[in-house]
Write a protein that holds these residues in place. Structure first.
Motif, PDB file in Angstrom:
ATOM      1  N   LEU A 192     -19.645   2.379 -18.784  1.00  0.00           N
ATOM      2  CA  LEU A 192     -19.794   1.374 -19.883  1.00  0.00           C
ATOM      3  C   LEU A 192     -19.506  -0.109 -19.115  1.00  0.00           C
ATOM      4  O   LEU A 192     -20.245  -0.964 -19.459  1.00  0.00           O
ATOM      5  CB  LEU A 192     -19.168   1.805 -20.875  1.00  0.00           C
ATOM      6  N   LEU A 193     -18.302  -0.219 -18.395  1.00  0.00           N
ATOM      7  CA  LEU A 193     -18.027  -1.392 -17.818  1.00  0.00           C
ATOM      8  C   LEU A 193     -18.998  -1.745 -16.839  1.00  0.00           C
ATOM      9  O   LEU A 193     -19.484  -2.972 -16.914  1.00  0.00           O
ATOM     10  CB  LEU A 193     -16.374  -1.281 -17.630  1.00  0.00           C
ATOM     11  N   LEU A 194     -19.166  -1.160 -16.025  1.00  0.00           N
ATOM     12  CA  LEU A 194     -19.928  -1.504 -14.633  1.00  0.00           C
ATOM     13  C   LEU A 194     -21.448  -1.737 -15.162  1.00  0.00           C
ATOM     14  O   LEU A 194     -22.123  -2.445 -14.971  1.00  0.00           O
ATOM     15  CB  LEU A 194     -19.898  -0.402 -13.583  1.00  0.00           C
ATOM     16  N   GLY A 195     -21.868  -0.746 -16.154  1.00  0.00           N
ATOM     17  CA  GLY A 195     -23.158  -0.550 -16.819  1.00  0.00           C
ATOM     18  C   GLY A 195     -23.419  -1.936 -17.509  1.00  0.00           C
ATOM     19  O   GLY A 195     -24.559  -2.762 -17.464  1.00  0.00           O
ATOM     20  N   GLY A 196     -22.474  -2.498 -18.323  1.00  0.00           N
ATOM     21  CA  GLY A 196     -22.505  -3.611 -19.109  1.00  0.00           C
ATOM     22  C   GLY A 196     -22.554  -4.840 -18.396  1.00  0.00           C
ATOM     23  O   GLY A 196     -23.337  -5.824 -18.674  1.00  0.00           O
ATOM     24  N   LEU A 197     -21.712  -5.124 -17.448  1.00  0.00           N
ATOM     25  CA  LEU A 197     -21.453  -5.998 -16.470  1.00  0.00           C
ATOM     26  C   LEU A 197     -23.014  -6.480 -15.601  1.00  0.00           C
ATOM     27  O   LEU A 197     -23.418  -7.346 -15.471  1.00  0.00           O
ATOM     28  CB  LEU A 197     -20.253  -5.950 -15.503  1.00  0.00           C
ATOM     29  N   SER A 198     -23.447  -5.123 -15.222  1.00  0.00           N
ATOM     30  CA  SER A 198     -24.654  -5.377 -14.445  1.00  0.00           C
ATOM     31  C   SER A 198     -25.732  -5.724 -15.018  1.00  0.00           C
ATOM     32  O   SER A 198     -26.742  -6.315 -14.513  1.00  0.00           O
ATOM     33  CB  SER A 198     -24.878  -3.855 -13.862  1.00  0.00           C
ATOM     34  N   ARG A 199     -25.803  -5.755 -16.239  1.00  0.00           N
ATOM     35  CA  ARG A 199     -27.012  -6.590 -17.116  1.00  0.00           C
ATOM     36  C   ARG A 199     -27.009  -8.215 -16.909  1.00  0.00           C
ATOM     37  O   ARG A 199     -28.013  -8.574 -17.196  1.00  0.00           O
ATOM     38  CB  ARG A 199     -26.924  -6.307 -18.504  1.00  0.00           C
ATOM     39  N   GLY A 203     -22.599  -6.823  -6.902  1.00  0.00           N
ATOM     40  CA  GLY A 203     -21.368  -7.008  -6.429  1.00  0.00           C
ATOM     41  C   GLY A 203     -20.400  -7.416  -6.879  1.00  0.00           C
ATOM     42  O   GLY A 203     -19.198  -6.921  -7.105  1.00  0.00           O
ATOM     43  N   TRP A 204     -20.550  -8.612  -7.989  1.00  0.00           N
ATOM     44  CA  TRP A 204     -19.319  -9.008  -8.859  1.00  0.00           C
ATOM     45  C   TRP A 204     -19.055  -8.080 -10.040  1.00  0.00           C
ATOM     46  O   TRP A 204     -17.952  -7.742 -10.234  1.00  0.00           O
ATOM     47  CB  TRP A 204     -19.998 -10.210  -9.421  1.00  0.00           C
ATOM     48  N   ALA A 205     -20.077  -7.270 -10.553  1.00  0.00           N
ATOM     49  CA  ALA A 205     -19.779  -6.264 -11.490  1.00  0.00           C
ATOM     50  C   ALA A 205     -18.897  -5.511 -10.861  1.00  0.00           C
ATOM     51  O   ALA A 205     -17.984  -4.659 -11.433  1.00  0.00           O
ATOM     52  CB  ALA A 205     -21.182  -5.788 -11.909  1.00  0.00           C
ATOM     53  N   ASN A 206     -19.312  -4.795  -9.744  1.00  0.00           N
ATOM     54  CA  ASN A 206     -18.456  -3.574  -8.973  1.00  0.00           C
ATOM     55  C   ASN A 206     -17.098  -4.028  -8.459  1.00  0.00           C
ATOM     56  O   ASN A 206     -16.211  -3.443  -8.928  1.00  0.00           O
ATOM     57  CB  ASN A 206     -19.146  -3.168  -7.752  1.00  0.00           C
ATOM     58  N   THR A 207     -17.129  -5.315  -8.142  1.00  0.00           N
ATOM     59  CA  THR A 207     -15.723  -5.995  -7.960  1.00  0.00           C
ATOM     60  C   THR A 207     -14.841  -5.809  -9.056  1.00  0.00           C
ATOM     61  O   THR A 207     -13.659  -5.602  -9.166  1.00  0.00           O
ATOM     62  CB  THR A 207     -15.855  -7.308  -7.137  1.00  0.00           C
ATOM     63  N   LEU A 208     -15.350  -6.585 -10.536  1.00  0.00           N
ATOM     64  CA  LEU A 208     -14.463  -6.444 -11.553  1.00  0.00           C
ATOM     65  C   LEU A 208     -14.155  -5.290 -12.070  1.00  0.00           C
ATOM     66  O   LEU A 208     -12.980  -5.067 -12.509  1.00  0.00           O
ATOM     67  CB  LEU A 208     -15.301  -7.630 -12.521  1.00  0.00           C
ATOM     68  N   ALA A 220     -10.070   0.367  -3.907  1.00  0.00           N
ATOM     69  CA  ALA A 220     -11.392   0.944  -3.079  1.00  0.00           C
ATOM     70  C   ALA A 220     -11.784   2.095  -3.675  1.00  0.00           C
ATOM     71  O   ALA A 220     -13.243   2.548  -3.592  1.00  0.00           O
ATOM     72  CB  ALA A 220     -10.445   1.421  -1.752  1.00  0.00           C
ATOM     73  N   MET A 221     -11.091   2.930  -4.569  1.00  0.00           N
ATOM     74  CA  MET A 221     -11.745   4.362  -5.248  1.00  0.00           C
ATOM     75  C   MET A 221     -12.651   3.482  -6.279  1.00  0.00           C
ATOM     76  O   MET A 221     -13.907   4.067  -6.241  1.00  0.00           O
ATOM     77  CB  MET A 221     -10.649   4.905  -5.908  1.00  0.00           C
ATOM     78  N   GLY A 222     -12.445   2.517  -6.787  1.00  0.00           N
ATOM     79  CA  GLY A 222     -13.405   1.923  -7.812  1.00  0.00           C
ATOM     80  C   GLY A 222     -14.638   1.340  -7.256  1.00  0.00           C
ATOM     81  O   GLY A 222     -15.679   1.550  -7.683  1.00  0.00           O
ATOM     82  N   LEU A 223     -14.224   0.742  -6.268  1.00  0.00           N
ATOM     83  CA  LEU A 223     -15.495   0.375  -5.296  1.00  0.00           C
ATOM     84  C   LEU A 223     -16.305   1.361  -5.036  1.00  0.00           C
ATOM     85  O   LEU A 223     -17.487   1.204  -4.906  1.00  0.00           O
ATOM     86  CB  LEU A 223     -15.037  -0.641  -4.070  1.00  0.00           C
TER      87      LEU A 223
END
Length: 598
Positions: A524-531, A536-541, A561-564
């Motif tokens: 949900l968080l990565l999916g929402g940010l990536s819109r 790169g920024w979405a994944n970092t955040l 690192a695990m999150g990335l």
């Protein structure tokens, strides 16, 4: 030693005591002008009694110059009156005691009596170290002397904060006939889960005349299955009850449901001490004294915030009307403000991302979403659920577990795990609504996701390498690697094993937990940010949020690192499955290691 000589020494000591008692007996109506004269008479009488007693001891030693016991008695006498902190200080004795001790050491360097006398003048860690050194060469000592050495060394360890070694030596001393360390020995046996042996030891021991030993016996008995065992030990010496450790006495009363008596014995005990405050609160709650319990809640006490939060929630659930009491109102305000902050916290990242997305679209750089059904509102909802629901459920289900979680209290691990289990399942239920619209492939993957198994293993190996390097570097820098997170996880693993065996710990901590976190952060968080912003920024955040949520500074880079890695796997495969697999593999190994260390 000659009986007459011993009798003369005893009479001299008695004369000294009587002389002091008579000299210090106050007059009924001494005027201020006579006070100085009275003090002078006391000092003169004390000095004469001291000189007479010392002369008697010296005469006895001249008649029996080889009597080591008599020589030690003389040094002990000088030690008593030569210590400025002892309250009965005589200047002449201060210098004499040092020379007396030196003469003892020179004349009888290997005598047990001399070593034991010197041990009497030491305290805490110093006594423990000296006793341990002497024990290495004391195998040939008479049983009575060895018993005394074990007892003194055990006491030294007790006051230097080494209860396990203190208990070991106390048990040896008791087996040689020293009843004064029975409580410490029983506590040691109870800590080793040898409850039957501890119970037998206390049952055959005579009642103690020492309040500290009585308290230790009570504490040991509190571990027994019989709830009356602690109170039984407390009542074996009725005259000593008022001198026994108040907290031990209170726990003995509380274990049999006598909360009123527990409140009575704790009445004048330090209220600012967190452990005592928790005990007083428990006694007040048991006695249904909700007004008294409310006075023990102070959420403005920042160092002990977790404990006060636990008490606040417990009291609020048991007696909601106390929320309007003056001591509870600040807690109400703090909790409401805290919930509001947690609710709005995801917006710190998501609101700027929204406006950044607008700017990108105006420039014709619209981002391609990972999951078309997921937007910023769903991401916000997921972040709020992750921050609020687990903690709120824990507080509602078992309020005291919150303080245990922060402290890593292993004694309450089973209760903590039960609360955590309910919280995790509840959070999973709450996270379902924003997942509506996502496809089966986005959850479970397809053949493309399956073919990434070797990448998952490679990333797992990279995580192990990162973790190993961080540990080595931080250990060399002297960084404390133990945190609230590590203590909590260890307690959870232990609690799950207690409740349902190792597989339950593995199932919840290595499967349910990772699934929830991946749905929130990589779903949900990565999916929402990536819109709205670049991947790169979405994944970092989202990786930064994931690392921060674990509240484990020494391993922040590891979680980052695990999150990335997890976000990259989702981008590559279009599915959450590989990221979940990496997370499950990581947690399974960690839980397995902790289970192996039990």
């Amino acid at each position: 030693m000659d009986t007459r000589v011993a009798w003369r020494a005893l009479c001299a000591a008695a004369a000294l005591f009587i002389g002091q008692a008579q000299a210090t007996e106050p007059g009924h109506e001494l005027a201020s002008a006579q006070a100085g004269m009275a003090i002078g008479k006391v000092e003169e009488a004390t000095q004469r009694a001291y000189d007479d007693a010392l002369a008697t001891l010296d005469a006895a030693i001249r008649q029996a110059p080889g009597d080591i016991e008599l020589a030690v008695s003389r040094c002990r006498f000088l030690e008593f009156y030569g210590n400025p902190e002892g309250g009965r200080w005589i200047p002449a004795a201060e210098d004499a005691r040092a020379s007396c001790t030196r003469e003892l050491r020179e004349r009888w360097p290997n005598a047990p009596q001399v070593a034991l006398f010197e041990m009497e003048t030491l305290y805490g860690e110093e006594a423990a170290k000296r006793g341990e050194a002497i024990l290495k060469t004391a195998d040939h000592w008479p049983p009575s002397s060895r018993r005394e050495l074990l007892s003194q060394t055990s006491t030294g360890h007790e006051f230097s904060g080494n209860p396990e070694r203190s208990g070991e030596l106390a048990l040896l001393a008791v087996r040689l006939g020293d009843a004064s360390r029975t409580g410490a020995a029983a506590q040691y046996l109870a800590s080793q889960k040898k409850l039957d042996e501890a119970a037998a030891l206390l049952a055959k021991a005579a009642p103690s005349e020492n309040p500290m030993d009585v308290a230790a016996r009570v504490k040991a008995a509190l571990a027994f299955p019989d709830p009356k065992a602690g109170l039984l030990q407390l009542r074996r010496q009725p005259k000593l009850i008022e001198f026994v450790d108040r907290e031990a006495a209170a726990r003995a009363y509380m274990r049999v449901g006598d909360f009123a008596s527990a409140q009575r014995v704790l009445k004048d005990v330090c209220i600012k001490c967190e452990a005592t405050r928790s005990l007083k609160f428990e006694a007040a709650m048991g006695a249904r004294d909700y007004a008294g319990a409310a006075k023990l809640v102070d959420l403005t006490d920042r160092p002990n915030f977790a404990g006060h939060l636990s008490r606040f929630t417990t009291l609020a659930m048991a007696a909601p009307l106390t929320l309007v009491s003056p001591s509870m109102l600040p807690g109400v305000a703090i909790c409401l403000a805290w919930l509001l902050v947690l609710l709005l916290a995801p917006g710190v990242v998501l609101v700027p991302a929204h406006y950044r997305g607008l700017a990108r679209r105006l420039k014709g750089k619209a981002s391609e979403p990972l999951f078309p059904a997921v937007g910023l509102w769903r991401a916000w909802y997921a972040g709020a659920v992750a921050l609020i629901v687990p903690m709120l459920v824990v507080l509602l289900v078992r309020p005291e577990a919150m303080a245990d979680m922060f402290s890593g209290n292993a004694a309450a691990s089973a209760q903590m795990f039960r609360a955590f289990l309910i919280a995790e399942i509840t959070a999973l239920v709450f996270i379902v609504p924003p997942l509506v619209g996502m496809t089966r492939r986005q959850f479970l993957g397809d053949r493309t996701a399956l073919r990434t198994w070797w990448i998952v293993l490679l990333m797992w190996a990279a995580l192990l390498a990162i973790g190993w390097m961080l540990t080595v570097v931080q250990m060399r820098l002297g960084v404390n690697l133990e945190t609230n997170q590590t203590r909590m996880v260890a307690a959870m693993v232990e609690g799950g094993a207690q409740l349902g065996g190792p597989m339950l710990s593995l199932l919840i901590l290595a499967l349910v937990g990772p699934v929830f976190e991946e749905l929130v952060f990589r779903g949900l968080l990565l999916g929402g940010l990536s819109r709205h912003i670049s991947f790169g920024w979405a994944n970092t955040l989202q990786a930064l949020g994931f690392a921060a949520m674990h509240d484990d500074p020494p391993r922040f880079l590891y979680y980052f690192a695990m999150g990335l890695f997890g976000g990259w796997l989702v981008k590559r495969t279009g599915s959450l499955a590989p990221a979940v697999a990496l997370h499950v593999l990581n947690n399974a190994v960690a839980v397995g290691v902790l289970l192996g260390l039990r």
